[in-house]
Design an enzyme around this catalytic site. Structure first.
Site, PDB file in Angstrom:
ATOM      1  CG  HIS A 114      -1.741   1.220   1.390  1.00  9.27           C
ATOM      2  ND1 HIS A 114      -3.111   1.206   1.217  1.00  9.27           N
ATOM      3  CD2 HIS A 114      -1.421   2.498   1.706  1.00  9.27           C
ATOM      4  CE1 HIS A 114      -3.589   2.430   1.413  1.00  9.27           C
ATOM      5  NE2 HIS A 114      -2.578   3.224   1.718  1.00  9.27           N
ATOM      6  CG  HIS A 141     -15.503   1.555   7.162  1.00  9.86           C
ATOM      7  ND1 HIS A 141     -14.679   1.303   8.223  1.00  9.86           N
ATOM      8  CD2 HIS A 141     -14.695   1.717   6.080  1.00  9.86           C
ATOM      9  CE1 HIS A 141     -13.415   1.314   7.825  1.00  9.86           C
ATOM     10  NE2 HIS A 141     -13.402   1.553   6.515  1.00  9.86           N
ATOM     11  CG  HIS A 161      -5.022   0.111  -3.116  1.00  7.91           C
ATOM     12  ND1 HIS A 161      -3.920   0.851  -2.798  1.00  7.91           N
ATOM     13  CD2 HIS A 161      -5.297  -0.622  -2.005  1.00  7.91           C
ATOM     14  CE1 HIS A 161      -3.542   0.593  -1.568  1.00  7.91           C
ATOM     15  NE2 HIS A 161      -4.362  -0.298  -1.067  1.00  7.91           N
ATOM     16  CG  ASP A 165      -8.654  -1.516  -1.015  1.00  8.26           C
ATOM     17  OD1 ASP A 165      -8.088  -2.245  -0.183  1.00  8.26           O
ATOM     18  OD2 ASP A 165      -8.657  -0.278  -0.936  1.00  8.26           O
ATOM     19  CG  ASN A 209      -6.728   6.276   3.042  1.00  3.03           C
ATOM     20  OD1 ASN A 209      -7.196   7.352   2.704  1.00  3.03           O
ATOM     21  ND2 ASN A 209      -6.570   5.957   4.304  1.00  3.03           N
TER      22      ASN A 209
END
Length: 264
Positions: free
Chosen positions: A18, A148, A71, A144, A117
């Site tokens: 990342h 939440h 990503h 990814d 992110n």
């Protein structure tokens, strides 16, 4: 990182990265630019990603390690990966469906449902990502998937909401809608980037339909419109809720057993 790459090379393992340097990021989850500024957010600049991609790519080139740029979101990072490949680095890159489907303008409507992110960036970045998919600079499409709760995302100060969206259930539809139908990629190339390539790069015995392989199969109608209003995931933090997309999954088969069936 040097030590990790040396060990990974010995084990023939991939290091997945990342790539963000937090020193440059004042408010994570939003691209640094005029749109974020209008919302009172400084955001995350491209350089926070670009520097790390360049550093780790050059280390991998020097050490002979295999790395995965997760990503990818920046047009400069796409070009850096392309250049590193030409130099002989053992590097591959992933992109998420949301990074090739949306640009930073999505935060004006979707607010925290478009916060992640690295962030969704400019239209130039999105188009550069698509070019990277077309020429195989980017070999993998990965979700990814980041669940939440409604309460976490639905806060008054959008800077305090966690970054990330769910992406598993919409991934195929977004690829069909935004890559196949505009003519950027063939269906075969899309499926290769979602199944065969990630398995191959990560040394997994998966991603193929052949005698003796695990019967992990998705059956879908690429031409049927589907509107996602709820999800099998425990969360629904997606900017694609109520958006009609092409590509309806009919069956999901895991190890030869039907685990999902859509009768509609």
């Amino acid at each position: 990182m040097i030590q990790a790459m040396k060990e990974a090379k010995k084990l023939d393992m991939t290091i997945s990265l990342h790539e963000e340097d937090n020193y440059f990021i004042k408010n994570p989850g939003y691209n640094k630019g005029q749109i974020a500024k209008s919302l009172g957010i400084e955001g995350a600049p491209n350089v926070s990603e670009d520097l790390m991609v360049a550093r780790d790519g050059l280390l991998a080139l020097d050490l002979g390690a295999k790395i995965d740029i997760q990503h990818i979101s920046s047009k400069n990072s796409v070009e850096i990966v392309r250049s590193l490949k030409k130099l002989g680095a053992n590097i591959f890159a992933e992109v998420t469906p949301h990074h090739f489907s949306l640009n930073e303008e999505a935060i004006l409507e979707k607010k925290t449902l478009a916060k992640m992110n690295p962030p969704i960036r400019s239209e130039k970045d999105r188009l550069a990502i698509i070019e990277g998919l077309k020429d195989d600079t980017i070999e993998v499409i990965a979700t990814d998937h980041a669940p939440h709760t409604f309460e976490e995302k639905n806060v008054e100060d959008i800077r305090k909401a966690p970054s990330g969206i769910i992406g598993l259930e919409t991934s195929l539809s977004l690829a069909i809608t935004n890559l196949l139908r505009p003519g950027y990629l063939s269906l075969e190339k899309i499926l290769e980037k979602m199944t065969y390539n990630p398995a191959r790069f990560l040394n997994l015995d998966a991603g193929q339909i052949r005698i003796g392989a695990n019967a992990d199969i998705v059956i879908f109608d690429k031409d049927k419109l589907v509107t996602y209003t709820d999800f099998k995931s425990k969360s629904s933090n997606s900017p694609f809720i109520n958006k009609p997309l092409f590509g309806s999954v009919k069956y999901t088969i895991v190890d030869g057993k039907v685990v999902y069936k859509n009768d509609l």
